[in-house]
Structures are given as structure tokens and as C-alpha cells.
Design a protein around this motif. Structure first.
Motif, PDB file in Angstrom:
ATOM      1  N   ALA A 131     -18.307  22.461   6.270  1.00 55.58           N
ATOM      2  CA  ALA A 131     -17.523  21.232   6.376  1.00 55.58           C
ATOM      3  C   ALA A 131     -17.824  20.297   5.214  1.00 55.58           C
ATOM      4  O   ALA A 131     -16.915  19.679   4.647  1.00 55.58           O
ATOM      5  CB  ALA A 131     -17.818  20.535   7.698  1.00 55.58           C
ATOM      6  N   TYR A 132     -19.101  20.216   4.832  1.00 60.03           N
ATOM      7  CA  TYR A 132     -19.462  19.386   3.689  1.00 60.03           C
ATOM      8  C   TYR A 132     -18.778  19.884   2.426  1.00 60.03           C
ATOM      9  O   TYR A 132     -18.265  19.106   1.630  1.00 60.03           O
ATOM     10  CB  TYR A 132     -20.974  19.360   3.490  1.00 60.03           C
ATOM     11  N   LYS A 133     -18.771  21.184   2.233  1.00 61.57           N
ATOM     12  CA  LYS A 133     -18.149  21.757   1.043  1.00 61.57           C
ATOM     13  C   LYS A 133     -16.654  21.467   1.005  1.00 61.57           C
ATOM     14  O   LYS A 133     -16.083  21.234  -0.063  1.00 61.57           O
ATOM     15  CB  LYS A 133     -18.399  23.262   0.996  1.00 61.57           C
ATOM     16  N   VAL A 134     -16.008  21.457   2.168  1.00 64.84           N
ATOM     17  CA  VAL A 134     -14.577  21.139   2.221  1.00 64.84           C
ATOM     18  C   VAL A 134     -14.358  19.661   1.879  1.00 64.84           C
ATOM     19  O   VAL A 134     -13.461  19.301   1.109  1.00 64.84           O
ATOM     20  CB  VAL A 134     -13.993  21.470   3.604  1.00 64.84           C
ATOM     21  N   VAL A 135     -15.186  18.801   2.458  1.00 64.35           N
ATOM     22  CA  VAL A 135     -15.057  17.358   2.212  1.00 64.35           C
ATOM     23  C   VAL A 135     -15.208  17.053   0.731  1.00 64.35           C
ATOM     24  O   VAL A 135     -14.548  16.170   0.188  1.00 64.35           O
ATOM     25  CB  VAL A 135     -16.105  16.582   3.043  1.00 64.35           C
ATOM     26  N   ARG A 182      -5.327  15.953  11.399  1.00 62.75           N
ATOM     27  CA  ARG A 182      -5.555  17.195  10.662  1.00 62.75           C
ATOM     28  C   ARG A 182      -7.022  17.434  10.323  1.00 62.75           C
ATOM     29  O   ARG A 182      -7.447  18.567  10.174  1.00 62.75           O
ATOM     30  CB  ARG A 182      -4.730  17.197   9.366  1.00 62.75           C
ATOM     31  N   CYS A 183      -7.772  16.372  10.171  1.00 57.82           N
ATOM     32  CA  CYS A 183      -9.158  16.495   9.721  1.00 57.82           C
ATOM     33  C   CYS A 183     -10.012  17.070  10.856  1.00 57.82           C
ATOM     34  O   CYS A 183     -10.132  16.456  11.921  1.00 57.82           O
ATOM     35  CB  CYS A 183      -9.689  15.122   9.305  1.00 57.82           C
ATOM     36  N   PRO A 184     -10.615  18.243  10.681  1.00 55.33           N
ATOM     37  CA  PRO A 184     -11.420  18.849  11.747  1.00 55.33           C
ATOM     38  C   PRO A 184     -12.606  17.967  12.151  1.00 55.33           C
ATOM     39  O   PRO A 184     -13.127  17.194  11.351  1.00 55.33           O
ATOM     40  CB  PRO A 184     -11.899  20.165  11.127  1.00 55.33           C
ATOM     41  N   PRO A 227       0.824  -1.223   0.000  1.00 55.22           N
ATOM     42  CA  PRO A 227       0.000   0.000   0.000  1.00 55.22           C
ATOM     43  C   PRO A 227       0.848   1.258   0.000  1.00 55.22           C
ATOM     44  O   PRO A 227       1.884   1.330   0.671  1.00 55.22           O
ATOM     45  CB  PRO A 227      -0.813  -0.140   1.294  1.00 55.22           C
ATOM     46  N   ASP A 228       0.416   2.252  -0.757  1.00 50.39           N
ATOM     47  CA  ASP A 228       1.143   3.521  -0.830  1.00 50.39           C
ATOM     48  C   ASP A 228       0.808   4.439   0.344  1.00 50.39           C
ATOM     49  O   ASP A 228       1.491   5.436   0.566  1.00 50.39           O
ATOM     50  CB  ASP A 228       0.807   4.229  -2.152  1.00 50.39           C
ATOM     51  N   ILE A 229      -0.246   4.114   1.066  1.00 49.28           N
ATOM     52  CA  ILE A 229      -0.639   4.886   2.240  1.00 49.28           C
ATOM     53  C   ILE A 229      -0.369   4.027   3.471  1.00 49.28           C
ATOM     54  O   ILE A 229      -0.946   2.953   3.621  1.00 49.28           O
ATOM     55  CB  ILE A 229      -2.125   5.289   2.193  1.00 49.28           C
ATOM     56  N   ASP A 230       0.514   4.508   4.353  1.00 44.31           N
ATOM     57  CA  ASP A 230       0.863   3.724   5.536  1.00 44.31           C
ATOM     58  C   ASP A 230       0.118   4.237   6.762  1.00 44.31           C
ATOM     59  O   ASP A 230      -0.657   5.200   6.708  1.00 44.31           O
ATOM     60  CB  ASP A 230       2.380   3.729   5.766  1.00 44.31           C
ATOM     61  N   ASP A 231       0.377   3.582   7.902  1.00 48.69           N
ATOM     62  CA  ASP A 231      -0.323   3.936   9.132  1.00 48.69           C
ATOM     63  C   ASP A 231      -0.048   5.375   9.545  1.00 48.69           C
ATOM     64  O   ASP A 231      -0.936   6.055  10.095  1.00 48.69           O
ATOM     65  CB  ASP A 231       0.086   2.980  10.257  1.00 48.69           C
ATOM     66  N   ASP A 232       1.170   5.839   9.312  1.00 51.01           N
ATOM     67  CA  ASP A 232       1.502   7.220   9.685  1.00 51.01           C
ATOM     68  C   ASP A 232       0.644   8.215   8.919  1.00 51.01           C
ATOM     69  O   ASP A 232       0.172   9.214   9.482  1.00 51.01           O
ATOM     70  CB  ASP A 232       2.986   7.499   9.427  1.00 51.01           C
ATOM     71  N   ALA A 233       0.449   7.951   7.627  1.00 53.26           N
ATOM     72  CA  ALA A 233      -0.369   8.854   6.810  1.00 53.26           C
ATOM     73  C   ALA A 233      -1.812   8.881   7.297  1.00 53.26           C
ATOM     74  O   ALA A 233      -2.444   9.947   7.361  1.00 53.26           O
ATOM     75  CB  ALA A 233      -0.305   8.443   5.344  1.00 53.26           C
ATOM     76  N   PHE A 234      -2.345   7.707   7.648  1.00 52.20           N
ATOM     77  CA  PHE A 234      -3.703   7.661   8.182  1.00 52.20           C
ATOM     78  C   PHE A 234      -3.785   8.437   9.498  1.00 52.20           C
ATOM     79  O   PHE A 234      -4.734   9.184   9.734  1.00 52.20           O
ATOM     80  CB  PHE A 234      -4.150   6.219   8.409  1.00 52.20           C
ATOM     81  N   GLY A 235      -2.777   8.238  10.365  1.00 53.67           N
ATOM     82  CA  GLY A 235      -2.776   8.921  11.645  1.00 53.67           C
ATOM     83  C   GLY A 235      -2.685  10.430  11.502  1.00 53.67           C
ATOM     84  O   GLY A 235      -3.380  11.180  12.201  1.00 53.67           O
ATOM     85  N   GLU A 236      -1.847  10.902  10.598  1.00 52.61           N
ATOM     86  CA  GLU A 236      -1.699  12.337  10.378  1.00 52.61           C
ATOM     87  C   GLU A 236      -2.988  12.940   9.806  1.00 52.61           C
ATOM     88  O   GLU A 236      -3.380  14.046  10.188  1.00 52.61           O
ATOM     89  CB  GLU A 236      -0.529  12.594   9.434  1.00 52.61           C
ATOM     90  N   THR A 282      -6.826  13.453  -0.073  1.00 51.00           N
ATOM     91  CA  THR A 282      -7.207  14.454   0.919  1.00 51.00           C
ATOM     92  C   THR A 282      -7.312  13.834   2.312  1.00 51.00           C
ATOM     93  O   THR A 282      -7.467  12.616   2.462  1.00 51.00           O
ATOM     94  CB  THR A 282      -8.557  15.095   0.556  1.00 51.00           C
ATOM     95  N   ASP A 283      -7.263  14.688   3.324  1.00 52.36           N
ATOM     96  CA  ASP A 283      -7.411  14.201   4.694  1.00 52.36           C
ATOM     97  C   ASP A 283      -8.777  13.549   4.923  1.00 52.36           C
ATOM     98  O   ASP A 283      -8.840  12.479   5.545  1.00 52.36           O
ATOM     99  CB  ASP A 283      -7.199  15.348   5.683  1.00 52.36           C
ATOM    100  N   PRO A 284      -9.879  14.141   4.448  1.00 48.86           N
ATOM    101  CA  PRO A 284     -11.175  13.454   4.622  1.00 48.86           C
ATOM    102  C   PRO A 284     -11.211  12.092   3.942  1.00 48.86           C
ATOM    103  O   PRO A 284     -11.825  11.156   4.464  1.00 48.86           O
ATOM    104  CB  PRO A 284     -12.176  14.423   3.985  1.00 48.86           C
ATOM    105  N   LEU A 285     -10.565  11.965   2.788  1.00 51.11           N
ATOM    106  CA  LEU A 285     -10.504  10.674   2.104  1.00 51.11           C
ATOM    107  C   LEU A 285      -9.809   9.641   2.978  1.00 51.11           C
ATOM    108  O   LEU A 285     -10.318   8.522   3.182  1.00 51.11           O
ATOM    109  CB  LEU A 285      -9.781  10.814   0.770  1.00 51.11           C
ATOM    110  N   LEU A 286      -8.654   9.994   3.511  1.00 48.63           N
ATOM    111  CA  LEU A 286      -7.911   9.049   4.334  1.00 48.63           C
ATOM    112  C   LEU A 286      -8.631   8.774   5.646  1.00 48.63           C
ATOM    113  O   LEU A 286      -8.638   7.633   6.132  1.00 48.63           O
ATOM    114  CB  LEU A 286      -6.500   9.574   4.602  1.00 48.63           C
ATOM    115  N   PHE A 287      -9.236   9.795   6.239  1.00 48.35           N
ATOM    116  CA  PHE A 287      -9.980   9.571   7.473  1.00 48.35           C
ATOM    117  C   PHE A 287     -11.110   8.565   7.240  1.00 48.35           C
ATOM    118  O   PHE A 287     -11.314   7.644   8.027  1.00 48.35           O
ATOM    119  CB  PHE A 287     -10.557  10.873   8.020  1.00 48.35           C
ATOM    120  N   GLY A 288     -11.867   8.746   6.137  1.00 52.36           N
ATOM    121  CA  GLY A 288     -12.970   7.849   5.859  1.00 52.36           C
ATOM    122  C   GLY A 288     -12.514   6.424   5.598  1.00 52.36           C
ATOM    123  O   GLY A 288     -13.136   5.467   6.068  1.00 52.36           O
ATOM    124  N   CYS A 289     -11.422   6.270   4.855  1.00 50.00           N
ATOM    125  CA  CYS A 289     -10.889   4.926   4.608  1.00 50.00           C
ATOM    126  C   CYS A 289     -10.474   4.273   5.915  1.00 50.00           C
ATOM    127  O   CYS A 289     -10.742   3.083   6.161  1.00 50.00           O
ATOM    128  CB  CYS A 289      -9.711   4.994   3.643  1.00 50.00           C
TER     129      CYS A 289
END
Length: 237
Positions: free
Chosen positions: A182-186, A26-28, A13-22, A112-119
Motif C-alpha cells: 500500500a505504501y508503494k502504491v501511495v 476508490r482509495c483502498p 478550485p479545479d477539484i470539486d466535492d464529487d472528485a474528493f468523494g470518488e 491520484t486517489d491517495p493525494l485527494l483522499f489525504g487533502c
């Protein structure tokens, strides 16, 4: 396990645990709330027939046996510039409810941060950005699965679902608020416009789907449901 199959064949995977954690940090909170609302709504609506079943029915002198099993894998290609994130997360929920055995996500365009947060929230941690076709080819040899292409990629697989974003426009008829912001940002990266499919705060019949203000961000699919991620086999005797 799909994760093991991918790793054994050099797909890390190109996205690791650190990226998910960050991304989580960051995601409000209000953006997280929009995503959690969309996910919980999708789960609530996807509860019909959550378990695969076998049925036997008789038509005159013919007996029909129907067997239903979850697919072994589901590959999601996503581009946040084509479909809003709630649409993507709602699709993943359908696969989880159907108990698809392995989920793989490929991201084109911005991560985006919302993308990673949701995953992360949905435990979809197999997230890739490299060439997707070799992964699909590998998965195809492992058993029955499906590709859900929300990115407009030129993928080749026998079982492919590729909704046209032109048919899934979003209309926002709500007063400004922190939640609306917030929806518009997401969903800010979505560039494709089309005829309204979901109208948030609209009047009845203003779109195929009308959502009340408190359901901002929730998404109902017309072409994706738990059965999308199941395999049915019939036998007649």
C-alpha cells in the motif's frame, strides 16, 4: 477568508466535492491507513508551542518584546513525482498546527486517489491545477504568507521554501506485506531519487531518519515545522 478572496477574483478550485468523494471510495482502506498513520504521526510530533505567544525579556537595560502570529495563508505546490505524499501531508500538518489561516494547494502532474483522499482528510479543499503565479500574486497582496514548493515550480514570492528532492531519498528495508504494498502504491509516482533521508526498517545511522516498520509512511521534516508558518516580530526598548 482566503477561499472567499480567491472566489471573488475568479479562482475556482479545479477539484470539486464529487472528485474528493470518488477518490475516497476508490482509495483502498490499507492505503488510507498509510496516510492516516503519516498524518497522526506528524500531529504528534508538532505539538511543541502550538499556540502563538508573546514574550518580553530583559537583557541588562534593554527590553525585548517578541510577538508571534500565524501567517494568513500558506500555498503548497505539490508534484507526486518529486516528493512522496507523506512528505506533503506532513508539511500541511505543520501549517494546521501553526493555525495558518488559509491553505491553498496547487497540483502539478498526476492527481491520484491517495493525494485527494489525504487533502480531503486534512480539509485542504482549495486544490488547483491552473497557472499558480496569479494566485500567489493575489495572496501576496492579502497579507503575510508562505509558498512551500514541493513541485519545482518557478514561483516568485519573497517567502519561499523549496526543498531539493535530491536530499530526501527514501529507503525501504522491510519485508513485503499488504501494508508495504500500500505504501508503494501511495508513493508509486515518485520518480526523483536521492541520498537516503528516511530509511524505513534501516539500522541506526543508516540515514538521518530511521523509521521502525510500524511507522511506515511517517515523515519527519528537517526544514518545515509549525514555526515555518508563523510570523515573528521583535521590538527593542
Amino acid at each position: 477568508m482566503i477561499e472567499e478572496l480567491l472566489a471573488e477574483n475568479g479562482f475556482v478550485p479545479d477539484i470539486d466535492d464529487d472528485a474528493f468523494g470518488e477518490a475516497y471510495e476508490r482509495c483502498p482502506a490499507v492505503q488510507k491507513s498509510v496516510i492516516k498513520n503519516a498524518v497522526s504521526f506528524a500531529y504528534a510530533l508538532a505539538q511543541n508551542g502550538t499556540e502563538p505567544v508573546s514574550q518580553i525579556r530583559r537583557f541588562g537595560h534593554v527590553e525585548h518584546s517578541l510577538r508571534c502570529e500565524p501567517l494568513q495563508w500558506a500555498f503548497f505546490a505539490v508534484d507526486v513525482r518529486r516528493f512522496p505524499l507523506p512528505a506533503f501531508f506532513s508539511a500541511i500538518v505543520q501549517a494546521l498546527v501553526a493555525k495558518a489561516q488559509g491553505l491553498v494547494v496547487h497540483v502539478s502532474g498526476p492527481v491520484t486517489d491517495p493525494l485527494l483522499f489525504g487533502c480531503d482528510f486534512l480539509s485542504a479543499h482549495q486544490v488547483f491545477r491552473s497557472d499558480p503565479q496569479p494566485m500567489v500574486n493575489l495572496l501576496a497582496g492579502s497579507g503575510p504568507g508562505i509558498c512551500v514548493d514541493l513541485a519545482g515550480l518557478n514561483l516568485e514570492y519573497s517567502r519561499m521554501l523549496r526543498p531539493d528532492p535530491a536530499g530526501y531519498g527514501v529507503e525501504l528495508r522491510l519485508p513485503d506485506s499488504p501494508y508495504a504494498q500500500a505504501y508503494k502504491v501511495v508513493t508509486a509516482e515518485v520518480a526523483t531519487t536521492g541520498r537516503p533521508y528516511i530509511s524505513y526498517g534501516g539500522e541506526p545511522e543508516s540515514a538521518p531518519v530511521v523509521m521502525a516498520e510500524r511507522l511506515l509512511g511517517c515523515w519527519v521534516w528537517d526544514v518545515i515545522c509549525p514555526d515555518t508558518f508563523r510570523q515573528y516580530t521583535s521590538s527593542y526598548s
